[in-house]
Design a protein around this motif. Structure first.
Motif, PDB file in Angstrom:
ATOM      1  N   VAL A 192       0.840  -1.204   0.000  1.00  0.00           N
ATOM      2  CA  VAL A 192       0.000   0.000   0.000  1.00  0.00           C
ATOM      3  C   VAL A 192       0.874   1.253   0.000  1.00  0.00           C
ATOM      4  O   VAL A 192       0.612   2.200  -0.741  1.00  0.00           O
ATOM      5  N   LEU A 193       1.920   1.260   0.806  1.00  0.00           N
ATOM      6  CA  LEU A 193       2.825   2.414   0.833  1.00  0.00           C
ATOM      7  C   LEU A 193       3.464   2.639  -0.534  1.00  0.00           C
ATOM      8  O   LEU A 193       3.583   3.784  -0.994  1.00  0.00           O
ATOM      9  N   LYS A 194       3.851   1.563  -1.204  1.00  0.00           N
ATOM     10  CA  LYS A 194       4.447   1.684  -2.539  1.00  0.00           C
ATOM     11  C   LYS A 194       3.440   2.221  -3.546  1.00  0.00           C
ATOM     12  O   LYS A 194       3.786   3.064  -4.384  1.00  0.00           O
ATOM     13  N   ARG A 195       2.191   1.768  -3.445  1.00  0.00           N
ATOM     14  CA  ARG A 195       1.158   2.274  -4.367  1.00  0.00           C
ATOM     15  C   ARG A 195       0.914   3.759  -4.147  1.00  0.00           C
ATOM     16  O   ARG A 195       0.762   4.518  -5.114  1.00  0.00           O
ATOM     17  N   ILE A 196       0.885   4.185  -2.891  1.00  0.00           N
ATOM     18  CA  ILE A 196       0.700   5.607  -2.603  1.00  0.00           C
ATOM     19  C   ILE A 196       1.876   6.399  -3.155  1.00  0.00           C
ATOM     20  O   ILE A 196       1.697   7.443  -3.790  1.00  0.00           O
ATOM     21  N   TYR A 246      -3.507   7.411   8.066  1.00  0.00           N
ATOM     22  CA  TYR A 246      -3.731   8.783   8.545  1.00  0.00           C
ATOM     23  C   TYR A 246      -3.473   8.878  10.041  1.00  0.00           C
ATOM     24  O   TYR A 246      -2.782   9.781  10.512  1.00  0.00           O
ATOM     25  N   GLU A 247      -4.060   7.947  10.788  1.00  0.00           N
ATOM     26  CA  GLU A 247      -3.943   7.984  12.250  1.00  0.00           C
ATOM     27  C   GLU A 247      -2.502   7.828  12.722  1.00  0.00           C
ATOM     28  O   GLU A 247      -2.115   8.392  13.741  1.00  0.00           O
ATOM     29  N   SER A 248      -1.714   7.069  11.990  1.00  0.00           N
ATOM     30  CA  SER A 248      -0.318   6.850  12.379  1.00  0.00           C
ATOM     31  C   SER A 248       0.634   7.842  11.705  1.00  0.00           C
ATOM     32  O   SER A 248       1.850   7.712  11.845  1.00  0.00           O
ATOM     33  N   ALA A 249       0.088   8.797  10.968  1.00  0.00           N
ATOM     34  CA  ALA A 249       0.862   9.860  10.309  1.00  0.00           C
ATOM     35  C   ALA A 249       1.836   9.321   9.267  1.00  0.00           C
ATOM     36  O   ALA A 249       2.898   9.888   9.041  1.00  0.00           O
ATOM     37  N   GLY A 298      -5.081  13.139  -4.244  1.00  0.00           N
ATOM     38  CA  GLY A 298      -4.879  11.813  -3.676  1.00  0.00           C
ATOM     39  C   GLY A 298      -4.181  11.831  -2.336  1.00  0.00           C
ATOM     40  O   GLY A 298      -4.359  12.739  -1.535  1.00  0.00           O
ATOM     41  N   MET A 299      -3.358  10.835  -2.138  1.00  0.00           N
ATOM     42  CA  MET A 299      -2.614  10.697  -0.885  1.00  0.00           C
ATOM     43  C   MET A 299      -1.131  10.844  -1.162  1.00  0.00           C
ATOM     44  O   MET A 299      -0.667  10.608  -2.275  1.00  0.00           O
ATOM     45  N   GLN A 300      -0.409  11.215  -0.110  1.00  0.00           N
ATOM     46  CA  GLN A 300       1.040  11.351  -0.204  1.00  0.00           C
ATOM     47  C   GLN A 300       1.654  10.803   1.078  1.00  0.00           C
ATOM     48  O   GLN A 300       1.090  10.979   2.161  1.00  0.00           O
ATOM     49  N   LEU A 301       2.783  10.154   0.948  1.00  0.00           N
ATOM     50  CA  LEU A 301       3.473   9.656   2.127  1.00  0.00           C
ATOM     51  C   LEU A 301       4.094  10.823   2.887  1.00  0.00           C
ATOM     52  O   LEU A 301       4.604  11.765   2.284  1.00  0.00           O
ATOM     53  N   GLY A 338       6.132   7.910   6.662  1.00  0.00           N
ATOM     54  CA  GLY A 338       5.690   6.894   5.719  1.00  0.00           C
ATOM     55  C   GLY A 338       6.808   6.454   4.791  1.00  0.00           C
ATOM     56  O   GLY A 338       6.959   5.264   4.486  1.00  0.00           O
ATOM     57  N   ILE A 339       7.615   7.406   4.366  1.00  0.00           N
ATOM     58  CA  ILE A 339       8.759   7.089   3.502  1.00  0.00           C
ATOM     59  C   ILE A 339       9.758   6.224   4.267  1.00  0.00           C
ATOM     60  O   ILE A 339      10.252   5.222   3.741  1.00  0.00           O
ATOM     61  N   GLU A 340      10.028   6.594   5.508  1.00  0.00           N
ATOM     62  CA  GLU A 340      10.968   5.815   6.312  1.00  0.00           C
ATOM     63  C   GLU A 340      10.436   4.406   6.593  1.00  0.00           C
ATOM     64  O   GLU A 340      11.201   3.443   6.585  1.00  0.00           O
ATOM     65  N   MET A 341       9.128   4.300   6.837  1.00  0.00           N
ATOM     66  CA  MET A 341       8.530   2.979   7.061  1.00  0.00           C
ATOM     67  C   MET A 341       8.658   2.124   5.807  1.00  0.00           C
ATOM     68  O   MET A 341       8.993   0.941   5.884  1.00  0.00           O
TER      69      MET A 341
END
Length: 85
Positions: free
Chosen positions: A14-18, A36-39, A47-50, A54-57
Motif C-alpha cells: 500500500v505504501l508503494k502504491r501511494i 492517517y492515524e499513524s501519520a 490523492g494521498m502522499q506519504l 511513511g517514507i521511512e517505514m
C-alpha cells in the motif's frame, strides 16, 4: 529469523502504491484510515502522499524484505553444501 509478517508485506504494498501515485481501492479503506492515524500518509490535492514517516517505514520494510531474501539464500547455500559434504 522469523519471516516478515503478511500484514507488513501488505502495508509495504500500500505504501508503494501511494508513493507511485496509484489510487487505493475501496478495500483499502481500513488501512487508509490507519495510515492517517499513524501519520504515515496525508491527503493532498489529487490523492494521498506519504509523510516523512511513511517514507521511512517504506524503506524499513523494503530493507527487511531484502534482508529476509538474503538470509534465505544463505540458508539454502548452507543446506546445499551440507548435502554435498
Amino acid at each position: 529469523m522469523d519471516p516478515i509478517p503478511l500484514e507488513d508485506l501488505a502495508l509495504l504494498e500500500v505504501l508503494k502504491r501511494i508513493d507511485q501515485g496509484a489510487e487505493l481501492t475501496v478495500s483499502d479503506a481500513p488501512i487508509r484510515q490507519r495510515l492517517y492515524e499513524s501519520a504515515l500518509a496525508m491527503d493532498v490535492e489529487g490523492g494521498m502522499q506519504l509523510t516523512a514517516a511513511g517514507i521511512e517505514m517504506c524503506k524499513s520494510l523494503q530493507h527487511r524484505v531484502a534482508a529476509d531474501a538474503q538470509a534465505e539464500k544463505i540458508l539454502q547455500k548452507r543446506e546445499g553444501s551440507d548435502l554435498t559434504a
